[in-house]
Write a protein that holds these residues in place. Structure first.
Motif, PDB file in Angstrom:
ATOM      1  N   ASP A  54      -3.540   0.765  -5.624  1.00 12.96           N
ATOM      2  CA  ASP A  54      -3.612  -0.434  -6.447  1.00 12.96           C
ATOM      3  C   ASP A  54      -2.597  -0.310  -7.574  1.00 12.96           C
ATOM      4  O   ASP A  54      -2.592   0.693  -8.289  1.00 12.96           O
ATOM      5  CB  ASP A  54      -5.008  -0.583  -7.068  1.00 12.96           C
ATOM      6  N   VAL A  55      -1.750  -1.310  -7.723  1.00 16.62           N
ATOM      7  CA  VAL A  55      -0.759  -1.270  -8.803  1.00 16.62           C
ATOM      8  C   VAL A  55      -0.776  -2.535  -9.663  1.00 16.62           C
ATOM      9  O   VAL A  55       0.045  -2.673 -10.563  1.00 16.62           O
ATOM     10  CB  VAL A  55       0.675  -1.014  -8.252  1.00 16.62           C
ATOM     11  N   GLU A  56      -1.727  -3.427  -9.399  1.00 15.76           N
ATOM     12  CA  GLU A  56      -1.747  -4.686 -10.148  1.00 15.76           C
ATOM     13  C   GLU A  56      -1.964  -4.485 -11.636  1.00 15.76           C
ATOM     14  O   GLU A  56      -1.691  -5.373 -12.428  1.00 15.76           O
ATOM     15  CB  GLU A  56      -2.802  -5.657  -9.594  1.00 15.76           C
ATOM     16  N   PHE A  57      -2.431  -3.321 -12.028  1.00 10.92           N
ATOM     17  CA  PHE A  57      -2.636  -3.030 -13.448  1.00 10.92           C
ATOM     18  C   PHE A  57      -1.308  -2.844 -14.177  1.00 10.92           C
ATOM     19  O   PHE A  57      -1.244  -2.959 -15.397  1.00 10.92           O
ATOM     20  CB  PHE A  57      -3.464  -1.752 -13.630  1.00 10.92           C
ATOM     21  N   TYR A  58      -0.242  -2.543 -13.414  1.00 15.47           N
ATOM     22  CA  TYR A  58       1.034  -2.151 -14.007  1.00 15.47           C
ATOM     23  C   TYR A  58       2.221  -2.980 -13.513  1.00 15.47           C
ATOM     24  O   TYR A  58       3.340  -2.761 -13.964  1.00 15.47           O
ATOM     25  CB  TYR A  58       1.305  -0.677 -13.689  1.00 15.47           C
ATOM     26  N   SER A  59       1.991  -3.876 -12.585  1.00 13.06           N
ATOM     27  CA  SER A  59       3.093  -4.624 -11.983  1.00 13.06           C
ATOM     28  C   SER A  59       2.672  -6.069 -11.763  1.00 13.06           C
ATOM     29  O   SER A  59       1.509  -6.349 -11.465  1.00 13.06           O
ATOM     30  CB  SER A  59       3.466  -3.993 -10.639  1.00 13.06           C
ATOM     31  N   THR A  60       3.626  -6.986 -11.892  1.00  8.82           N
ATOM     32  CA  THR A  60       3.340  -8.379 -11.562  1.00  8.82           C
ATOM     33  C   THR A  60       4.000  -8.784 -10.249  1.00  8.82           C
ATOM     34  O   THR A  60       3.582  -9.764  -9.636  1.00  8.82           O
ATOM     35  CB  THR A  60       3.834  -9.321 -12.676  1.00  8.82           C
ATOM     36  N   ARG A  61       4.989  -8.035  -9.819  1.00  6.73           N
ATOM     37  CA  ARG A  61       5.694  -8.370  -8.575  1.00  6.73           C
ATOM     38  C   ARG A  61       4.870  -8.017  -7.347  1.00  6.73           C
ATOM     39  O   ARG A  61       4.871  -8.750  -6.359  1.00  6.73           O
ATOM     40  CB  ARG A  61       7.043  -7.657  -8.517  1.00  6.73           C
ATOM     41  N   VAL A  62       4.192  -6.885  -7.386  1.00 10.83           N
ATOM     42  CA  VAL A  62       3.328  -6.469  -6.284  1.00 10.83           C
ATOM     43  C   VAL A  62       1.975  -6.063  -6.859  1.00 10.83           C
ATOM     44  O   VAL A  62       1.876  -5.692  -8.027  1.00 10.83           O
ATOM     45  CB  VAL A  62       3.936  -5.322  -5.449  1.00 10.83           C
ATOM     46  N   THR A  63       0.947  -6.146  -6.025  1.00  8.62           N
ATOM     47  CA  THR A  63      -0.393  -5.756  -6.474  1.00  8.62           C
ATOM     48  C   THR A  63      -0.860  -4.465  -5.825  1.00  8.62           C
ATOM     49  O   THR A  63      -1.735  -3.791  -6.347  1.00  8.62           O
ATOM     50  CB  THR A  63      -1.416  -6.861  -6.162  1.00  8.62           C
ATOM     51  N   ASP A  64      -0.278  -4.139  -4.673  1.00  4.08           N
ATOM     52  CA  ASP A  64      -0.719  -2.962  -3.932  1.00  4.08           C
ATOM     53  C   ASP A  64       0.467  -2.337  -3.202  1.00  4.08           C
ATOM     54  O   ASP A  64       1.451  -3.019  -2.886  1.00  4.08           O
ATOM     55  CB  ASP A  64      -1.780  -3.338  -2.890  1.00  4.08           C
ATOM     56  N   ILE A  65       0.322  -1.062  -2.923  1.00  2.00           N
ATOM     57  CA  ILE A  65       1.287  -0.370  -2.067  1.00  2.00           C
ATOM     58  C   ILE A  65       0.494   0.240  -0.920  1.00  2.00           C
ATOM     59  O   ILE A  65      -0.470   0.971  -1.144  1.00  2.00           O
ATOM     60  CB  ILE A  65       2.064   0.718  -2.826  1.00  2.00           C
ATOM     61  N   TRP A  66       0.905  -0.112   0.289  1.00  2.50           N
ATOM     62  CA  TRP A  66       0.322   0.499   1.477  1.00  2.50           C
ATOM     63  C   TRP A  66       1.309   1.560   1.929  1.00  2.50           C
ATOM     64  O   TRP A  66       2.441   1.263   2.313  1.00  2.50           O
ATOM     65  CB  TRP A  66       0.124  -0.523   2.586  1.00  2.50           C
ATOM     66  N   MET A  67       0.911   2.811   1.862  1.00  2.00           N
ATOM     67  CA  MET A  67       1.778   3.924   2.253  1.00  2.00           C
ATOM     68  C   MET A  67       1.336   4.416   3.631  1.00  2.00           C
ATOM     69  O   MET A  67       0.215   4.876   3.809  1.00  2.00           O
ATOM     70  CB  MET A  67       1.672   5.065   1.233  1.00  2.00           C
TER      71      MET A  67
END
Length: 117
Positions: A54-67
């Protein structure tokens, strides 16, 4: 974290939740994951492994990264073909960018030890 195989490639899918996905109650989101997403993960589990960030706390361009760690390119391609047949691909989540890499390729290509902290 141990891996069930040594991945040939790692893919970072930068995704953004859609308004449609966020409009579902949380319980419904988990139902949809269990119904449509989890069976694909299980089908490909011997060849592709997902880690979810989950990255929505720190980014507005993406909310998640699926690795995705994949045993080989073909295994990854088969996974994507299955995902594209679901609403998780560019409906519930916008696929913003796909970045593919080979872990420590610089060291492997020169027969050197990888630099790690």
């Amino acid at each position: 974290m141990s891996r069930p195989f040594d991945p040939a490639l790692t893919v970072f899918m930068l995704v953004k939740t859609s308004p449609e996905w966020l409009g579902f109650p949380v319980d419904r989101r988990f139902e949809l994951l269990a119904e449509q997403f989890t069976p694909i993960l299980k089908k490909h589990a011997d060849h592709v492994v997902l880690r979810f960030f989950d990255v929505e706390f720190y980014s507005t361009r993406v909310t998640d990264i699926w690795m995705w760690d994949a045993r080989d390119h073909h295994a990854y391609q088969l996974l994507v073909e299955d995902l594209r047949e679901t609403p998780f691909w560019d409906r519930y989540f916008d696929i913003v960018e796909i970045l593919t890499g080979i872990e420590n390729a610089y060291a492997k290509n020169y027969g050197r030890a990888a630099i790690n902290a």
